[in-house]
Design a protein around this motif. Structure first.
Motif, PDB file in Angstrom:
ATOM      1  N   VAL A 114       0.809  -1.218   0.000  1.00  0.00           N
ATOM      2  CA  VAL A 114       0.000   0.000   0.000  1.00  0.00           C
ATOM      3  C   VAL A 114       0.844   1.270   0.000  1.00  0.00           C
ATOM      4  CG1 VAL A 114      -2.011  -1.070   1.062  1.00  0.00           C
ATOM      5  CG2 VAL A 114      -0.241  -0.092   2.513  1.00  0.00           C
ATOM      6  N   SER A 115       2.136   1.170   0.219  1.00  0.00           N
ATOM      7  CA  SER A 115       3.017   2.334   0.213  1.00  0.00           C
ATOM      8  C   SER A 115       3.167   2.869  -1.207  1.00  0.00           C
ATOM      9  CB  SER A 115       4.386   1.931   0.758  1.00  0.00           C
ATOM     10  OG  SER A 115       5.292   3.003   0.654  1.00  0.00           O
ATOM     11  N   SER A 116       3.470   4.165  -1.327  1.00  0.00           N
ATOM     12  CA  SER A 116       3.659   4.752  -2.656  1.00  0.00           C
ATOM     13  C   SER A 116       5.044   4.469  -3.232  1.00  0.00           C
ATOM     14  CB  SER A 116       3.437   6.266  -2.602  1.00  0.00           C
ATOM     15  OG  SER A 116       4.468   6.877  -1.847  1.00  0.00           O
ATOM     16  N   TYR A 117       5.979   4.041  -2.420  1.00  0.00           N
ATOM     17  CA  TYR A 117       7.323   3.669  -2.854  1.00  0.00           C
ATOM     18  C   TYR A 117       8.095   4.818  -3.499  1.00  0.00           C
ATOM     19  CZ  TYR A 117       6.206  -1.041  -1.526  1.00  0.00           C
ATOM     20  OH  TYR A 117       5.860  -2.131  -0.794  1.00  0.00           O
ATOM     21  N   ASN A 118       7.921   6.014  -2.960  1.00  0.00           N
ATOM     22  CA  ASN A 118       8.685   7.164  -3.452  1.00  0.00           C
ATOM     23  C   ASN A 118      10.185   6.964  -3.269  1.00  0.00           C
ATOM     24  OD1 ASN A 118       6.440   8.626  -4.283  1.00  0.00           O
ATOM     25  ND2 ASN A 118       6.141   9.498  -2.257  1.00  0.00           N
ATOM     26  N   GLU A 119      10.574   6.213  -2.226  1.00  0.00           N
ATOM     27  CA  GLU A 119      12.001   5.986  -1.985  1.00  0.00           C
ATOM     28  C   GLU A 119      12.635   5.162  -3.111  1.00  0.00           C
ATOM     29  OE1 GLU A 119       9.813   2.671   0.136  1.00  0.00           O
ATOM     30  OE2 GLU A 119       9.554   4.836   0.036  1.00  0.00           O
ATOM     31  N   VAL A 120      11.854   4.341  -3.788  1.00  0.00           N
ATOM     32  CA  VAL A 120      12.380   3.585  -4.934  1.00  0.00           C
ATOM     33  C   VAL A 120      12.768   4.556  -6.047  1.00  0.00           C
ATOM     34  CG1 VAL A 120      11.859   1.858  -6.703  1.00  0.00           C
ATOM     35  CG2 VAL A 120      11.094   1.499  -4.352  1.00  0.00           C
ATOM     36  N   CYS A 121      11.940   5.554  -6.278  1.00  0.00           N
ATOM     37  CA  CYS A 121      12.242   6.565  -7.299  1.00  0.00           C
ATOM     38  C   CYS A 121      13.502   7.348  -6.923  1.00  0.00           C
ATOM     39  CB  CYS A 121      11.062   7.507  -7.478  1.00  0.00           C
ATOM     40  SG  CYS A 121       9.581   6.679  -8.084  1.00  0.00           S
ATOM     41  N   THR A 122      13.636   7.666  -5.649  1.00  0.00           N
ATOM     42  CA  THR A 122      14.833   8.374  -5.188  1.00  0.00           C
ATOM     43  C   THR A 122      16.077   7.517  -5.411  1.00  0.00           C
ATOM     44  OG1 THR A 122      13.525   9.554  -3.543  1.00  0.00           O
ATOM     45  CG2 THR A 122      15.902   9.485  -3.176  1.00  0.00           C
ATOM     46  N   GLN A 123      15.981   6.218  -5.139  1.00  0.00           N
ATOM     47  CA  GLN A 123      17.100   5.310  -5.386  1.00  0.00           C
ATOM     48  C   GLN A 123      17.457   5.293  -6.874  1.00  0.00           C
ATOM     49  OE1 GLN A 123      15.633   1.537  -4.014  1.00  0.00           O
ATOM     50  NE2 GLN A 123      15.508   2.206  -1.886  1.00  0.00           N
ATOM     51  N   MET A 124      16.452   5.273  -7.727  1.00  0.00           N
ATOM     52  CA  MET A 124      16.685   5.213  -9.169  1.00  0.00           C
ATOM     53  C   MET A 124      17.298   6.515  -9.687  1.00  0.00           C
ATOM     54  SD  MET A 124      13.151   3.188 -10.069  1.00  0.00           S
ATOM     55  CE  MET A 124      13.262   3.264 -11.865  1.00  0.00           C
ATOM     56  N   HIS A 132      14.013  12.455 -11.860  1.00  0.00           N
ATOM     57  CA  HIS A 132      12.891  12.089 -12.726  1.00  0.00           C
ATOM     58  C   HIS A 132      11.857  13.204 -12.776  1.00  0.00           C
ATOM     59  CE1 HIS A 132      11.301  10.984  -8.764  1.00  0.00           C
ATOM     60  NE2 HIS A 132      10.094  11.095  -9.302  1.00  0.00           N
ATOM     61  N   GLN A 133      11.075  13.196 -13.845  1.00  0.00           N
ATOM     62  CA  GLN A 133      10.063  14.223 -14.020  1.00  0.00           C
ATOM     63  C   GLN A 133       8.731  13.809 -13.399  1.00  0.00           C
ATOM     64  OE1 GLN A 133       9.280  15.388 -18.108  1.00  0.00           O
ATOM     65  NE2 GLN A 133       9.251  17.497 -17.408  1.00  0.00           N
ATOM     66  N   PHE A 134       8.269  12.606 -13.715  1.00  0.00           N
ATOM     67  CA  PHE A 134       7.002  12.102 -13.190  1.00  0.00           C
ATOM     68  C   PHE A 134       7.205  10.688 -12.675  1.00  0.00           C
ATOM     69  CE2 PHE A 134       5.890  14.913 -16.763  1.00  0.00           C
ATOM     70  CZ  PHE A 134       5.200  15.889 -16.072  1.00  0.00           C
ATOM     71  N   ALA A 135       6.374  10.301 -11.712  1.00  0.00           N
ATOM     72  CA  ALA A 135       6.443   8.941 -11.189  1.00  0.00           C
ATOM     73  C   ALA A 135       5.035   8.425 -10.960  1.00  0.00           C
ATOM     74  CB  ALA A 135       7.231   8.911  -9.890  1.00  0.00           C
ATOM     75  N   LEU A 136       4.831   7.182 -11.338  1.00  0.00           N
ATOM     76  CA  LEU A 136       3.558   6.514 -11.121  1.00  0.00           C
ATOM     77  C   LEU A 136       3.803   5.317 -10.222  1.00  0.00           C
ATOM     78  CD1 LEU A 136       0.584   5.868 -11.660  1.00  0.00           C
ATOM     79  CD2 LEU A 136       1.300   4.768 -13.799  1.00  0.00           C
ATOM     80  N   SER A 137       3.245   5.353  -9.028  1.00  0.00           N
ATOM     81  CA  SER A 137       3.296   4.241  -8.095  1.00  0.00           C
ATOM     82  C   SER A 137       1.988   3.484  -8.276  1.00  0.00           C
ATOM     83  CB  SER A 137       3.438   4.773  -6.666  1.00  0.00           C
ATOM     84  OG  SER A 137       3.424   3.721  -5.744  1.00  0.00           O
ATOM     85  N   LEU A 138       2.077   2.266  -8.777  1.00  0.00           N
ATOM     86  CA  LEU A 138       0.883   1.560  -9.244  1.00  0.00           C
ATOM     87  C   LEU A 138       0.733   0.193  -8.589  1.00  0.00           C
ATOM     88  CD1 LEU A 138      -1.351   2.077 -11.365  1.00  0.00           C
ATOM     89  CD2 LEU A 138       0.097   0.906 -13.008  1.00  0.00           C
ATOM     90  N   GLN A 139      -0.399  -0.004  -7.943  1.00  0.00           N
ATOM     91  CA  GLN A 139      -0.749  -1.299  -7.380  1.00  0.00           C
ATOM     92  C   GLN A 139      -1.725  -1.956  -8.353  1.00  0.00           C
ATOM     93  OE1 GLN A 139      -2.845  -1.162  -3.662  1.00  0.00           O
ATOM     94  NE2 GLN A 139      -2.042  -3.147  -3.037  1.00  0.00           N
TER      95      GLN A 139
END
Length: 165
Positions: A114-124, A132-139
């Motif tokens: 259920v987390s948005s996983y913003n930290e994954v985008c930061t790691q990437m 990055h410009q946009f991020a989609l956290s998708l379940q």
């Protein structure tokens, strides 16, 4: 030839489905990344988590794009979340090619939690020349799955102001 590229890795098909839909709606070139390992079933799941936790990227098999990576206007990178990180395949891609990507890079991050996983985008982002410009956290099973996909496509195509989805 498209000015947008959508690169993805998918172990179970969830990330593939999202990347295919986004590529279709954006008329983007679609390219699958792989390391050639069999990752099916529970053993594949466990091995994938262990690979993601390693600090060194795994080997990435060669892939082909229609033009050099830096010449695309916008590149979308799609990955599942493994052990709180991007997949080892996407990690290997970003480590090898991240600095070659254009200034406009966006992410699709699929996950079951259920987390948005913003930290994954930061790691990437650490592998890119610019964040990055946009991020989609998708379940994949979420009720708002399709709405989030369409909102992301509109943002990437410039139909909405910059947002994090």
């Amino acid at each position: 030839m498209s000015d947008r590229l959508c690169l993805y890795y998918s172990r179970t098909g969830n990330t593939r489905a999202a990347a295919e839909k986004v590529a279709e709606l954006l008329e983007a070139e679609l390219v699958e990344l792989t390391d050639g390992k069999a990752r099916g079933g529970i053993l594949g799941f466990l091995a994938s988590g262990l690979d993601a936790m390693r600090k060194t990227p795994q080997e990435l098999l060669p892939f082909q794009t229609e033009q050099p990576l830096g010449t695309y206007d916008h590149v979308i990178v799609a990955t599942p979340v493994w052990a709180g990180r991007c997949s080892s395949i996407v990690h290997a891609f970003l480590a090898a090619y991240g600095r070659e990507l254009p200034q406009k890079v966006s992410y699709i991050v699929t996950h079951m939690g259920v987390s948005s996983y913003n930290e994954v985008c930061t790691q990437m982002d650490q592998y890119l020349a610019a964040p990055h410009q946009f991020a989609l956290s998708l379940q994949p099973k979420a009720a708002d799955y399709h709405q989030k996909l369409y909102d992301f496509v509109r943002a990437v195509s410039g139909e909405e102001a910059e947002t994090q989805l």
